[in-house]
Scaffold this motif. Structure first.
Motif, PDB file in Angstrom:
ATOM      1  N   LEU A  44      -9.431  -9.267  -4.235  1.00 20.63           N
ATOM      2  CA  LEU A  44      -8.704  -8.118  -3.699  1.00 20.63           C
ATOM      3  C   LEU A  44      -7.915  -8.576  -2.487  1.00 20.63           C
ATOM      4  O   LEU A  44      -8.490  -9.060  -1.510  1.00 20.63           O
ATOM      5  CB  LEU A  44      -9.673  -6.997  -3.308  1.00 20.63           C
ATOM      6  CG  LEU A  44      -9.057  -5.748  -2.674  1.00 20.63           C
ATOM      7  CD1 LEU A  44      -8.170  -5.018  -3.669  1.00 20.63           C
ATOM      8  CD2 LEU A  44     -10.151  -4.820  -2.153  1.00 20.63           C
ATOM      9  N   VAL A  45      -6.592  -8.457  -2.548  1.00 18.76           N
ATOM     10  CA  VAL A  45      -5.731  -8.831  -1.435  1.00 18.76           C
ATOM     11  C   VAL A  45      -5.380  -7.576  -0.642  1.00 18.76           C
ATOM     12  O   VAL A  45      -4.881  -6.592  -1.204  1.00 18.76           O
ATOM     13  CB  VAL A  45      -4.435  -9.512  -1.931  1.00 18.76           C
ATOM     14  CG1 VAL A  45      -3.405  -9.595  -0.812  1.00 18.76           C
ATOM     15  CG2 VAL A  45      -4.753 -10.909  -2.442  1.00 18.76           C
ATOM     16  N   LEU A  46      -5.653  -7.602   0.644  1.00 22.43           N
ATOM     17  CA  LEU A  46      -5.238  -6.553   1.565  1.00 22.43           C
ATOM     18  C   LEU A  46      -4.307  -7.214   2.562  1.00 22.43           C
ATOM     19  O   LEU A  46      -4.693  -8.147   3.253  1.00 22.43           O
ATOM     20  CB  LEU A  46      -6.447  -5.942   2.274  1.00 22.43           C
ATOM     21  CG  LEU A  46      -7.568  -5.431   1.355  1.00 22.43           C
ATOM     22  CD1 LEU A  46      -8.769  -4.992   2.171  1.00 22.43           C
ATOM     23  CD2 LEU A  46      -7.060  -4.292   0.500  1.00 22.43           C
ATOM     24  N   ALA A  47      -3.069  -6.739   2.645  1.00 21.77           N
ATOM     25  CA  ALA A  47      -2.086  -7.452   3.453  1.00 21.77           C
ATOM     26  C   ALA A  47      -1.027  -6.495   3.948  1.00 21.77           C
ATOM     27  O   ALA A  47      -1.001  -5.300   3.597  1.00 21.77           O
ATOM     28  CB  ALA A  47      -1.444  -8.579   2.635  1.00 21.77           C
ATOM     29  N   GLN A  48      -0.134  -7.025   4.788  1.00 20.12           N
ATOM     30  CA  GLN A  48       1.034  -6.284   5.253  1.00 20.12           C
ATOM     31  C   GLN A  48       2.262  -7.177   5.174  1.00 20.12           C
ATOM     32  O   GLN A  48       2.182  -8.380   5.431  1.00 20.12           O
ATOM     33  CB  GLN A  48       0.844  -5.800   6.687  1.00 20.12           C
ATOM     34  CG  GLN A  48      -0.029  -4.547   6.793  1.00 20.12           C
ATOM     35  CD  GLN A  48      -0.295  -4.195   8.223  1.00 20.12           C
ATOM     36  OE1 GLN A  48      -1.119  -4.830   8.871  1.00 20.12           O
ATOM     37  NE2 GLN A  48       0.383  -3.195   8.728  1.00 20.12           N
ATOM     38  N   ARG A 105       4.736  -4.781   8.296  1.00 13.39           N
ATOM     39  CA  ARG A 105       3.945  -3.579   8.573  1.00 13.39           C
ATOM     40  C   ARG A 105       3.794  -2.645   7.379  1.00 13.39           C
ATOM     41  O   ARG A 105       3.246  -1.554   7.509  1.00 13.39           O
ATOM     42  CB  ARG A 105       4.521  -2.810   9.765  1.00 13.39           C
ATOM     43  CG  ARG A 105       4.444  -3.582  11.070  1.00 13.39           C
ATOM     44  CD  ARG A 105       4.803  -2.721  12.257  1.00 13.39           C
ATOM     45  NE  ARG A 105       4.622  -3.456  13.499  1.00 13.39           N
ATOM     46  CZ  ARG A 105       4.820  -2.938  14.709  1.00 13.39           C
ATOM     47  NH1 ARG A 105       5.185  -1.676  14.827  1.00 13.39           N
ATOM     48  NH2 ARG A 105       4.645  -3.668  15.789  1.00 13.39           N
ATOM     49  N   MET A 106       4.266  -3.014   6.213  1.00 12.21           N
ATOM     50  CA  MET A 106       4.065  -2.223   5.002  1.00 12.21           C
ATOM     51  C   MET A 106       2.776  -2.678   4.335  1.00 12.21           C
ATOM     52  O   MET A 106       2.637  -3.846   3.979  1.00 12.21           O
ATOM     53  CB  MET A 106       5.250  -2.413   4.051  1.00 12.21           C
ATOM     54  CG  MET A 106       5.103  -1.690   2.722  1.00 12.21           C
ATOM     55  SD  MET A 106       6.585  -1.884   1.688  1.00 12.21           S
ATOM     56  CE  MET A 106       6.531  -3.671   1.376  1.00 12.21           C
ATOM     57  N   PRO A 107       1.787  -1.795   4.166  1.00 14.75           N
ATOM     58  CA  PRO A 107       0.524  -2.197   3.539  1.00 14.75           C
ATOM     59  C   PRO A 107       0.718  -2.601   2.079  1.00 14.75           C
ATOM     60  O   PRO A 107       1.505  -1.993   1.355  1.00 14.75           O
ATOM     61  CB  PRO A 107      -0.360  -0.945   3.636  1.00 14.75           C
ATOM     62  CG  PRO A 107       0.314  -0.061   4.628  1.00 14.75           C
ATOM     63  CD  PRO A 107       1.768  -0.383   4.577  1.00 14.75           C
ATOM     64  N   ILE A 108      -0.010  -3.619   1.685  1.00 12.06           N
ATOM     65  CA  ILE A 108       0.029  -4.108   0.305  1.00 12.06           C
ATOM     66  C   ILE A 108      -1.395  -4.276  -0.193  1.00 12.06           C
ATOM     67  O   ILE A 108      -2.231  -4.880   0.483  1.00 12.06           O
ATOM     68  CB  ILE A 108       0.794  -5.435   0.194  1.00 12.06           C
ATOM     69  CG1 ILE A 108       2.257  -5.237   0.587  1.00 12.06           C
ATOM     70  CG2 ILE A 108       0.698  -6.009  -1.218  1.00 12.06           C
ATOM     71  CD1 ILE A 108       3.069  -6.509   0.556  1.00 12.06           C
ATOM     72  N   PHE A 109      -1.649  -3.737  -1.375  1.00 12.09           N
ATOM     73  CA  PHE A 109      -2.938  -3.906  -2.043  1.00 12.09           C
ATOM     74  C   PHE A 109      -2.694  -4.789  -3.258  1.00 12.09           C
ATOM     75  O   PHE A 109      -2.017  -4.376  -4.212  1.00 12.09           O
ATOM     76  CB  PHE A 109      -3.514  -2.560  -2.480  1.00 12.09           C
ATOM     77  CG  PHE A 109      -3.944  -1.695  -1.332  1.00 12.09           C
ATOM     78  CD1 PHE A 109      -5.268  -1.612  -0.966  1.00 12.09           C
ATOM     79  CD2 PHE A 109      -3.014  -0.970  -0.600  1.00 12.09           C
ATOM     80  CE1 PHE A 109      -5.670  -0.830   0.102  1.00 12.09           C
ATOM     81  CE2 PHE A 109      -3.396  -0.193   0.465  1.00 12.09           C
ATOM     82  CZ  PHE A 109      -4.725  -0.118   0.824  1.00 12.09           C
ATOM     83  N   GLY A 110      -3.208  -6.026  -3.186  1.00 11.95           N
ATOM     84  CA  GLY A 110      -3.062  -6.949  -4.296  1.00 11.95           C
ATOM     85  C   GLY A 110      -4.244  -6.822  -5.234  1.00 11.95           C
ATOM     86  O   GLY A 110      -5.349  -7.286  -4.930  1.00 11.95           O
TER      87      GLY A 110
END
Length: 583
Positions: free
Chosen positions: A463-467, A470-475
């Motif tokens: 599970l990738v949690l990133a920005q 500043r835009m959140p991204i859920f991989g």
């Protein structure tokens, strides 16, 4: 849709202001359409063009279409010019319609005034003009006056007037996702706790009509401005009286008239008297109890009441549902039919809600192909993107299809840059692990802010949690079942927080198992299941995370905790229906 007008005499600068306002308000995240009124004949095509020739030949309507736009030209002939309202009905829904012209219509307007135009102000004789935008100083006007070139201030005024003021708490910090507190895999509970503690609303606030608020998130606590019911009333058809009158016996004098819902009895009812009351009618002065009409006897102007009536019988007290000043609904709740009914009962015609969260969905991978485009066995049809778009829409968000990018970092970078500003958050699928072709985690680790989690979950470990800026991204993982399960457990509640809502907890219940399973300690497992005719949980024939047919077959998930277990038929297991995940 909100409507606001821009008017002024010829050459005052209306179109220039319209052009600047459209750009300014669109840049703030609102959708805008325009209506332009002309007092003269006009044509959208030059003489000699095909559409012009069609019209000149007598066509009643000519529709022009291309890959970029379409337009419908309709000849009125001898018919009268349609009113503005009829024209507005032809527009697709947007946040705001800016109307240039239509001076005589009743909508609110801002007047554009330039001294060289040589005309008098319209505002002194037109109460619908709420402000003036001028290139010269104007004194003694009862409305605000703006510098004609101060587009931002004029936009602020129009958005405030229409209730479209964007109240965004601000961007998330550069690194909103917290790193893992310890090496190794995080538990599901730890990953969810991190999300819950890291995220907050990123959506703006707008005021809309209550009738348009279905499915939206309430932005503020809804406080009852008046009680419901607003006055003490009858719960049924019957006869109202003062309970103290029963001290002299059950026989009372019957007054003429009645109290009906919306038509109350205006005269006070004296002690020892009764009057007819209908369901929902306000109780007249002197009445505190009601006897059912089926239980009374009426003769010779008198009414005999049944024994055993208690004080306040068959009445509904003012405010017994919701008291004036009480909290009716808390901010963050989803406005469904029941909530809308409650707010309407409290007299609310408009409500402040969160703008819909814009959820972009992006698929990655060289192996993916659009459904139906190839029969090459080396290619896989992209199932995750329509699945995730559907999930986002079912959860009340605005789902935005960002398409598919191959395993190429430059292409992925361009896609993420294009998404910034178009969406609030991105769901990707594929490329979330740490292999050579896992470009999502690699690019976000090098150029974004990345927290890569390995969650103790089956299916759905990576599970990738990133920005990205500043835009959140859920991989999410690439396997369809893993993408689906991680979306339910992590993306759904996180998206709710980003949208301004609450953290939703799925509700399961205990059922007997119709299967046997041995499980080792370590990971939480979510098994695709359905209930048989005896209410027992039956598992899908395979636990492979690539079998997307299992999701269509299943009715929910059996949740098995991280502990080692030996489940036998008949043992209690926790079943979570898909409906508990908002599906």
């Amino acid at each position: 849709m909100k409507i606001y007008g821009v008017i002024g005499w010829k050459n005052a600068g209306k179109t220039g202001l319209m052009e600047r306002l459209v750009a300014e308000i669109c840049a703030r995240g609102f959708t805008v359409s325009t209506v332009k009124h002309a007092h003269h004949a006009f044509d959208l095509d030059r003489p000699g063009k095909d559409s012009h020739r069609h019209r000149q030949a007598g066509a009643r309507e000519v529709l022009l279409a291309s890959h970029e736009r379409w337009a419908l030209l309709h000849e009125l002939a001898d018919a009268p010019e349609p009113p503005m309202g009829e024209m507005l009905d032809k527009l697709a829904p947007v946040d705001l319609v800016l109307v240039e012209g239509y001076k005589r219509d009743a909508h609110a307007k801002i007047e554009v005034f330039r001294e060289p135009a040589g005309h008098e102000l319209i505002q002194p004789d037109d109460p619908t003009v709420r402000a003036v935008a001028s290139d010269v100083a104007l004194a003694d006007l009862p409305v605000p006056v703006f510098d004609l070139n101060d587009t931002a201030a004029i936009a602020d005024f129009i958005l405030a007037e229409t209730g479209l003021v964007a109240e965004t708490p601000g961007d998330l910090p550069d690194a909103c996702f917290l790193p893992q507190s310890a090496p190794g895999m995080a538990s599901v509970a730890e990953a969810q706790a991190m999300l819950r503690g890291s995220l907050g609303p990123v959506t703006a606030v707008e005021r809309i009509a209550l009738a348009e608020a279905q499915g939206r998130l309430l932005a503020d606590d809804a406080i009852a401005s008046r009680a419901n019911p607003p006055g003490t009333n009858s719960a049924m058809d019957g006869y109202g009286f003062a309970h103290a009158s029963l001290a002299g016996g059950n026989v009372l004098l019957l007054d003429e008239g009645r109290s009906a819902a919306g038509a109350p009895h205006r005269s006070a009812v004296a002690p020892g008297h009764a009057v007819k009351v209908l369901t929902g009618a306000l109780l007249p002065e002197g009445v505190d109890s009601v006897a059912m009409q089926e239980e009374v006897v009426i003769a010779d102007g008198r009414i005999t009441l049944p024994d055993g009536l208690s004080p306040g019988a068959n009445t509904r007290a003012a405010g017994e549902d919701v008291a004036e000043g009480a909290l009716a609904l808390a901010a963050g709740c989803v406005l469904g039919p029941a909530e809308l009914g409650l707010l309407a009962a409290l007299g609310l015609a408009e409500v402040r809600v969160r703008k819909q969260l814009r959820v972009g969905v992006l698929s990655t991978g060289d192996e993916l192909a659009a459904p139906g485009t190839t029969r090459d066995p080396a290619r896989t049809y992209d199932a995750n993107r329509p699945m995730l778009l559907s999930l986002a829409a079912r959860w009340g968000h605005r789902a935005v299809d960002l398409g598919h990018v191959p395993d190429d970092r430059d292409a992925l970078r361009r896609a993420l840059n294009a998404a910034r500003g178009a969406v609030d958050v991105v769901l990707t699928s594929g490329g979330a692990s740490a292999g050579d072709e896992d470009h999502v985690s690699a690019l976000l680790g090098q150029e974004g802010h990345l927290t890569q989690w390995r969650v103790a979950l089956k299916p759905g470990k990576p599970l990738v949690l990133a920005q990205w800026q500043r835009m959140p991204i859920f991989g999410l993982p690439g396997n369809p079942v893993s993408a689906f399960v991680t979306a339910l457990l992590f993306a759904r509640p996180a998206l709710s927080l980003l949208a301004g809502g609450r953290w939703p907890e799925p509700r399961g219940f205990t059922v007997p198992a119709a299967f046997a399973k041995r499980k080792r300690t370590g990971r939480r497992e979510l098994l695709r299941a359905r209930l048989d005719g005896e209410g027992r949980a039956v598992l899908f024939r395979s636990d492979s995370s690539g079998m997307i047919s299992s999701l269509a077959w299943a009715e929910g998930l059996v949740e098995v905790s991280e502990d080692a277990q030996q489940i036998e038929p008949g043992d209690p297991v926790r079943f979570i229906p898909f409906g508990s995940f908002g599906l």
